[in-house]
Design an enzyme around this catalytic site. Structure first.
Site, PDB file in Angstrom:
ATOM      1  CD  GLU A 195      -2.728   1.380   2.456  1.00 25.80           C
ATOM      2  OE1 GLU A 195      -3.708   2.119   2.397  1.00 25.80           O
ATOM      3  OE2 GLU A 195      -2.374   0.792   3.495  1.00 25.80           O
ATOM      4  CD  GLU A 197       2.799   7.698   5.197  1.00 29.14           C
ATOM      5  OE1 GLU A 197       1.726   7.273   4.795  1.00 29.14           O
ATOM      6  OE2 GLU A 197       3.174   8.880   5.015  1.00 29.14           O
ATOM      7  CG  ASP A 230      -1.647  13.567   0.151  1.00 27.71           C
ATOM      8  OD1 ASP A 230      -2.537  13.586   1.017  1.00 27.71           O
ATOM      9  OD2 ASP A 230      -0.472  13.225   0.390  1.00 27.71           O
ATOM     10  CE  LYS A 252      -2.960  25.979  -5.222  1.00 28.50           C
ATOM     11  NZ  LYS A 252      -2.173  26.332  -4.053  1.00 28.50           N
ATOM     12  CG  ASP A 267     -13.095  11.726  -0.543  1.00 32.69           C
ATOM     13  OD1 ASP A 267     -11.870  11.548  -0.674  1.00 32.69           O
ATOM     14  OD2 ASP A 267     -13.586  12.772  -0.079  1.00 32.69           O
ATOM     15  CB  THR A 279      -8.442   3.719   4.551  1.00 32.95           C
ATOM     16  OG1 THR A 279      -9.077   4.922   4.096  1.00 32.95           O
ATOM     17  CG2 THR A 279      -8.274   2.775   3.378  1.00 32.95           C
ATOM     18  CD  GLU A 280      -6.481   4.500   9.714  1.00 34.32           C
ATOM     19  OE1 GLU A 280      -6.191   4.305   8.503  1.00 34.32           O
ATOM     20  OE2 GLU A 280      -6.068   3.751  10.630  1.00 34.32           O
ATOM     21  CE1 TYR A 281      -6.074  10.805   6.122  1.00 31.96           C
ATOM     22  CE2 TYR A 281      -7.158  12.300   4.602  1.00 31.96           C
ATOM     23  CZ  TYR A 281      -6.190  12.054   5.549  1.00 31.96           C
ATOM     24  OH  TYR A 281      -5.339  13.069   5.925  1.00 31.96           O
ATOM     25  CD  GLU A 282     -13.226   2.968   2.238  1.00 31.69           C
ATOM     26  OE1 GLU A 282     -12.041   2.570   2.250  1.00 31.69           O
ATOM     27  OE2 GLU A 282     -14.143   2.308   1.732  1.00 31.69           O
TER      28      GLU A 282
HETATM   29  N1  SAM Z   1      -4.192   5.620   2.935  1.00 35.92           N
HETATM   30  C1  SAM Z   1      -4.543   6.292   4.186  1.00 35.92           C
HETATM   31  C2  SAM Z   1      -6.036   6.345   4.351  1.00 35.92           C
HETATM   32  O1  SAM Z   1      -6.753   6.102   3.372  1.00 35.92           O
HETATM   33  O2  SAM Z   1      -6.497   6.604   5.467  1.00 35.92           O
HETATM   34  C3  SAM Z   1      -3.886   7.681   4.267  1.00 35.92           C
HETATM   35  C4  SAM Z   1      -4.356   8.697   3.262  1.00 35.92           C
HETATM   36  S1  SAM Z   1      -3.487  10.249   3.422  1.00 35.92           S
HETATM   37  C5  SAM Z   1      -4.526  11.367   2.605  1.00 35.92           C
HETATM   38  C6  SAM Z   1      -2.155  10.067   2.244  1.00 35.92           C
HETATM   39  C7  SAM Z   1      -0.910   9.435   2.834  1.00 35.92           C
HETATM   40  O3  SAM Z   1       0.017   9.230   1.778  1.00 35.92           O
HETATM   41  C8  SAM Z   1      -0.209  10.305   3.874  1.00 35.92           C
HETATM   42  O4  SAM Z   1       0.040   9.538   5.028  1.00 35.92           O
HETATM   43  C9  SAM Z   1       1.078  10.745   3.187  1.00 35.92           C
HETATM   44  O5  SAM Z   1       2.153  10.922   4.085  1.00 35.92           O
HETATM   45  C10 SAM Z   1       1.316   9.584   2.225  1.00 35.92           C
HETATM   46  N2  SAM Z   1       2.075   9.959   1.026  1.00 35.92           N
HETATM   47  C11 SAM Z   1       1.856  11.034   0.233  1.00 35.92           C
HETATM   48  N3  SAM Z   1       2.738  11.068  -0.777  1.00 35.92           N
HETATM   49  C12 SAM Z   1       3.540   9.981  -0.621  1.00 35.92           C
HETATM   50  C13 SAM Z   1       4.666   9.486  -1.333  1.00 35.92           C
HETATM   51  N4  SAM Z   1       5.135  10.119  -2.416  1.00 35.92           N
HETATM   52  N5  SAM Z   1       5.256   8.360  -0.893  1.00 35.92           N
HETATM   53  C14 SAM Z   1       4.793   7.725   0.213  1.00 35.92           C
HETATM   54  N6  SAM Z   1       3.734   8.146   0.935  1.00 35.92           N
HETATM   55  C15 SAM Z   1       3.111   9.266   0.518  1.00 35.92           C
END
Ligand code: SAM
Length: 210
Positions: free
Chosen positions: A43, A68, A117, A121, A153, A190-193
Site C-alpha cells: 500500500e 509511507e 493526496d 493544482k 472520495d 481506511t481511516e480517511y474512507e
Molecule cells: N491511505 C490512508 C487512508 O486512506 O487513510 C492515508 C491517506 S493520506 C490522505 C495520504 C498518505 O500518503 C499520507 O500519510 C502521506 O504521508 C502519504 N504519502 C503522500 N505522498 C507519498 C509518497 N510520495 N510516498 C509515500 N507516501 C506518501
C-alpha cells in the site's frame, strides 16, 4: 495527513527494525524482511495502517508492506502490528518516487493506493500518485498479472486517474462510483474512507492492470 513531529520517531522505528525499514535495508531483497516467502501486496501512502493491518490479519498467506514517507505516522502502524502480533505485515519509510530503487522488477503482486493526496493544482500534477511517472514505477515492480487498486472520495482525482491510466494503456477490471452502496463484504475502510464516508462523500474504487 500531517502528524505532529515526534523527535523520537526515527529512534522508535529503528528499535523495531524487524517491522520497520527506515534505511532501505531491504531494498532489492524485500523477501528477506518476511518470515514466509509468499505473494507481496503493498500500500503506497499507508497512513495510520488500519487497512493494511486488517488485510494482513485476514490473509496470513500474503505478505504486506506499507509504504509511507511520514515517519511520525509509521509509529501508529508499528503499534498496530505489535498489538495484533502480526507476522506478515511490515512498513518502509520510503517516498513512492523511489519504488524502483526498493523493489525488483516483477516482484509485487498488488499495489493499493487509498485516498492519495489529490494535489488539485495543475502545477502539482506530477505529485499525484497516479501521474504517469508513478504508473511507470508500478508497472515495473508489478508482476505481469499484478493489479493496481485505487480508492478515493475525490472526484477530480478519480477522473484524472482514469484518464491517466487509460492514456498509459491500462485495462480496467472494475470502476465503481459508489463503493458503499452494496459495499462488498471484503472492503476494508481506511481511516480517511471512514471519515469522508461519514460526511456523505461517495467513495470510488477502480481496479486495473497493465
Ligand atoms: N491511505 C490512508 C487512508 O486512506 O487513510 C492515508 C491517506 S493520506 C490522505 C495520504 C498518505 O500518503 C499520507 O500519510 C502521506 O504521508 C502519504 N504519502 C503522500 N505522498 C507519498 C509518497 N510520495 N510516498 C509515500 N507516501 C506518501
Amino acid at each position: 495527513m500531517r502528524m505532529r513531529n515526534k523527535p523520537w520517531a526515527l529512534d522508535y522505528l529503528k528499535t523495531h527494525s524487524n517491522l520497520a525499514d527506515v534505511e532501505m535495508t531491504y531494498a532489492g531483497n524485500v523477501s528477506d524482511f518476511f518470515e514466509d516467502n509468499q505473494d507481496l501486496h503493498i500500500e503506497v501512502g499507508t497512513g495510520m495502517g488500519t487497512f493494511i493491518t486488517t488485510l494482513a490479519k485476514n490473509n496470513p498467506d500474503i505478505n504486506y508492506l506499507g509504504i509511507e514517507l511520514d515517519k511520525n505516522i509509521l509509529i501508529r502502524v508499528v503499534e498496530k502490528i505489535l498489538e495484533e502480533d502480526l507476522k506478515n505485515v511490515k512498513v518502509a519509510l520510503l517516498n513512492a518516487a523511489d519504488l524502483k530503487e526498493y523493489f525488483n522488477s516483477d516482484e509485487v503482486d498488488r499495489v493499493y493506493l487509498n485516498f492519495s493526496d489529490p494535489w488539485p493544482k495543475n502545477r502539482h500534477e506530477k505529485r499525484r500518485l497516479t501521474y504517469r511517472s508513478f504508473l511507470s514505477s508500478y508497472k515495473d515492480i508489478l508482476k505481469q498479472d499484478g493489479e493496481l487498486h485505487f480508492k478515493t472520495d475525490n472526484q477530480g482525482l478519480f477522473e484524472y486517474s482514469l484518464v491517466s491510466m487509460n492514456n498509459f494503456g491500462m485495462q480496467f477490471k472494475e470502476v465503481n462510483l459508489n463503493l458503499h452502496l452494496n459495499e462488498p463484504d471484503d472492503n476494508i475502510r481506511t481511516e480517511y474512507e471512514a471519515k469522508f464516508s461519514s460526511k456523505g462523500n461517495l467513495i470510488r474504487r477502480l481496479k486495473a492492470s497493465f
